[in-house]
Design an enzyme around this catalytic site. Structure first.
Site, PDB file in Angstrom:
ATOM      1  N   GLY A   1       0.827  -1.210   0.000  1.00  0.00           N
ATOM      2  CA  GLY A   1       0.000   0.000   0.000  1.00  0.00           C
ATOM      3  C   GLY A   1       0.856   1.252   0.000  1.00  0.00           C
TER       4      GLY A   1
ATOM      5  CB  ILE B   1      -6.391 -20.624  -2.872  1.00  0.00           C
ATOM      6  CG1 ILE B   1      -5.503 -21.856  -2.842  1.00  0.00           C
ATOM      7  CG2 ILE B   1      -7.752 -20.942  -3.519  1.00  0.00           C
ATOM      8  CD1 ILE B   1      -6.077 -23.024  -2.085  1.00  0.00           C
TER       9      ILE B   1
ATOM     10  CE  LYS C   1      20.904 -18.693   1.384  1.00  0.00           C
ATOM     11  NZ  LYS C   1      21.863 -19.392   0.504  1.00  0.00           N
ATOM     12  CB  THR C   2      17.968 -14.309  -5.043  1.00  0.00           C
ATOM     13  OG1 THR C   2      18.586 -15.525  -5.475  1.00  0.00           O
ATOM     14  CG2 THR C   2      19.016 -13.239  -4.833  1.00  0.00           C
ATOM     15  CE  LYS C   3      17.032 -21.603  -5.250  1.00  0.00           C
ATOM     16  NZ  LYS C   3      17.620 -21.733  -6.604  1.00  0.00           N
TER      17      LYS C   3
ATOM     18  CB  VAL D   1      11.997   4.386   5.280  1.00  0.00           C
ATOM     19  CG1 VAL D   1      12.700   4.216   3.961  1.00  0.00           C
ATOM     20  CG2 VAL D   1      10.522   4.034   5.182  1.00  0.00           C
TER      21      VAL D   1
ATOM     22  CB  CYS E   1     -16.226   8.928  16.687  1.00  0.00           C
ATOM     23  SG  CYS E   1     -17.730   8.242  16.019  1.00  0.00           S
ATOM     24  CG  LEU E   2     -16.135   5.326  22.036  1.00  0.00           C
ATOM     25  CD1 LEU E   2     -17.575   4.895  22.233  1.00  0.00           C
ATOM     26  CD2 LEU E   2     -15.228   4.095  22.056  1.00  0.00           C
ATOM     27  N   GLY E   3     -14.942   9.075  21.441  1.00  0.00           N
ATOM     28  CA  GLY E   3     -14.319  10.019  22.379  1.00  0.00           C
ATOM     29  C   GLY E   3     -15.292  11.127  22.746  1.00  0.00           C
TER      30      GLY E   3
ATOM     31  CG  HIS F   1     -13.943   9.037  12.382  1.00  0.00           C
ATOM     32  ND1 HIS F   1     -13.308   8.390  13.420  1.00  0.00           N
ATOM     33  CD2 HIS F   1     -15.226   8.604  12.388  1.00  0.00           C
ATOM     34  CE1 HIS F   1     -14.162   7.590  14.027  1.00  0.00           C
ATOM     35  NE2 HIS F   1     -15.342   7.703  13.420  1.00  0.00           N
TER      36      HIS F   1
ATOM     37  CD  GLU G   1      -9.896   9.680  12.793  1.00  0.00           C
ATOM     38  OE1 GLU G   1     -10.307  10.806  13.130  1.00  0.00           O
ATOM     39  OE2 GLU G   1     -10.485   8.613  13.101  1.00  0.00           O
TER      40      GLU G   1
END
Ligand code: GLN
Length: 533
Positions: free
Chosen positions: A18, A148, A187-189, A241, A381-383, A507, A509
């Site tokens: 993401g 799958i 390791k690249t496998k 990072v 909200c709930l706050g 919200h 945020e």
């Protein structure tokens, strides 16, 4: 014609697909291109809205009220894109749509099959984001290649590439190149196998982004190039990072990933402008002061449960040139140990959103502590519900005050079910969701933050402030500083006798960006610094 980038993952999940998709979007925007971002989640839930935070992490809410994966939060924070319900599709939503059409007789006479019906539905979701005003659509496939449940998505992106022409599509594979301490070797496998699986499915990746602890030597790159059939310069090394997520785009630019992508997609390089981003990073890495914020939550052990809140606090720190130190507190610990012990010395207190009775009394105690000790306080909200209950119990002397969410039979229901929710029984997309307008009182803290009267914020709730108590609360010093335009719903409350106390039904945020912090978070952090200076 819109170009397409598909981001797949290999070896293990949680490699940051993401964040990488978002970073690529940000880099393309820096070259002047218009982008859209999208995530496919292979699980069977129609959306993550019915999943518990411990199961899924935060539910990110879009403007149009879709309950989505938290990667969409990264997309919006890194880029200018505004996501919507088409930006997150799941196996469940794809099948739901196909089965609904089947019942409507839309495929009458046909046998409905994974190929072509499910894959066609997936391709429709991809092309819904393409259009004249989008230069590049970036679609991230959740999970890893070889699962799958991700197979129909991998098959659909293969078909999509074939249909629009190879020069219009780019496959980027994010993989892990582990370092084995005992052997002192990289390791690249695992990557070879994962790319092998992609190639079996008919997809030749164009670019490999390799998450690694150690630098990749020229030899290792050579090996990856040979076995995976990817140009050597298209093998990008990505080291951790942490703690600065916002550095990922720079890591990619240093290795020329933006130019490689544009070249492969036959798009002009317009010369990128990263000035704003670099300035933001500089402020982030060189804070001049520190403030400590207590976050009193119910899912504190899980970073992803409050992802957007933690990010919004970081953004607010950037704009105040301050480092925001988080003191993450489990609200049940406040019930056991007391508010004083856990909250003493913090500069600000934040109560996030949430559901259910567990830990509520601890949150209410934290609100009391913030109110009585005049510590800057932000409730979300709930706050806001906890703030209302606390004020009713401890200031208005309504000892039994509660929300009907926690006690259906409370004699003093200061928070109660929204009228529009009363006849809703089914779950999933049924809360009051998405962007809703709100009008601010001009002599309020909220107005000072936003600098305008009319605002719009995203919601996700079933319970609301009970209007029956508005007048009593007002006489005791609680201001309803934000209301819906019909004055029916209370969206923001503040306290008169407190330096900075704001609790909101929405919200904020979700709309904060590192380069454009949300005004409520920005001013909250500023208030915590002012109190101490
Ligand atoms: N549980 C509360 C409600 O449904 C608050 C929701 C939230 O915090 N997002 O109204």
């Amino acid at each position: 014609m819109t170009k397409h980038i598909f981001v797949t993952g290999g070896v293990v999940s949680s490699l940051g697909k993401g964040l990488n998709a978002a970073s690529i979007g940000m880099l393309l925007e820096s070259h002047g291109y218009k982008i859209s971002l999208q995530k496919f989640d292979p699980y069977v839930n129609v959306d993550p809205g019915t999943m518990a935070p411990f199961e899924h992490g935060e539910i990110y809410v879009t403007e149009d009220g879709a309950e989505t994966d938290l990667d969409l939060g990264h997309y919006e924070r890194f880029t200018n894109t505004v996501t919507n319900k088409d930006c997150n599709c799941t196996t469940g939503s794809i099948y739901y749509s196909v089965i609904t059409k089947e019942r409507q007789g839309k495929y009458l006479g046909k046998t409905i099959q994974v190929i072509p019906h499910i894959t066609n539905e997936i391709k429709d979701c991809i092309s819904r984001l393409a259009g004249t005003d989008t230069d590049v659509v970036i679609s991230e496939i959740g999970g890893i290649v070889g699962d799958i449940e991700s197979q129909p998505f991998v098959e659909a992106i293969r078909q999509y590439g074939r249909e629009i022409g190879r020069e219009n599509v780019l496959y980027i594979h994010l993989t892990l190149v582990p370092y084995l301490r005992a052997a002192d070797e990289i390791k690249t496998k695992p990557t070879q196998h994962s790319v092998g699986m992609l190639r079996q499915a008919g997809i030749e990746p164009d670019i490999l982004i390799c998450r690694t602890e150690k630098p990749l030597s020229a030899d290792i790159k050579e090996k990856l190039s040979l076995f995976c059939n990817v140009d050597k310069e298209s093998i990008i090394e990505e080291k951790d990072v942490k703690p600065y997520l916002y550095e990922i785009p720079l890591l990619l630019v240093e290795q020329g990933l933006d130019k490689i992508i544009l070249k492969k997609l036959q798009l002009k390089t317009n010369g990128n402008s990263l000035d704003r981003w670099l300035k933001m990073l500089d402020a982030l890495k060189n804070p001049k002061k520190v403030t400590e914020i207590a976050i009193v939550g119910k899912y504190i052990g899980l970073q992803s449960a409050y992802e957007s809140i933690y990010e919004a606090l970081t953004h607010a720190g950037i704009s105040n040139l301050a480092k925001v130190k988080e003191r993450r507190i489990e609200s049940e610990d406040i019930e056991k140990l007391g508010a004083e012990k856990l909250l003493k010395g913090c500069n600000g207190i934040l109560i996030p959103g949430g559901f259910g009775e567990r830990g509520i009394e601890g949150k209410i105690e934290a609100v009391r502590y913030a109110r009585e000790n005049k510590i800057p306080y932000l409730g979300l909200c709930l706050g806001m519900h906890c703030s209302t209950i606390e004020f009713a119990r401890n200031v208005c002397n309504m000892k039994d005050a509660n929300s009907t969410e926690f006690d259906v039979n409370t004699p003093v229901p200061v928070i109660c079910l929204l009228e529009e929710q009363k006849n809703i029984v089914s779950k999933g997309g049924t809360m009051r969701l998405g962007a809703q307008p709100c009008r601010l009182q001009t002599n309020s803290i909220a107005y000072k933050c936003y600098g305008q009267e009319l605002i719009s914020e995203r919601h996700r709730h079933r319970y609301e402030f009970n209007n029956k108590y508005r007048d009593i609360f007002a006489t005791k010093g609680m201001i309803c500083s934000g209301l819906t335009s019909d004055n029916e719903l209370v969206e923001i409350i503040e306290l008169k006798d407190h330096p900075w106390y704001v609790a909101v039904q929405f919200h904020p945020e979700f709309k904060s960006k590192p380069t454009n912090p949300h005004p409520l978070f920005r001013e909250f952090i500023k208030a915590t610094l002012d109190v101490n200076s």
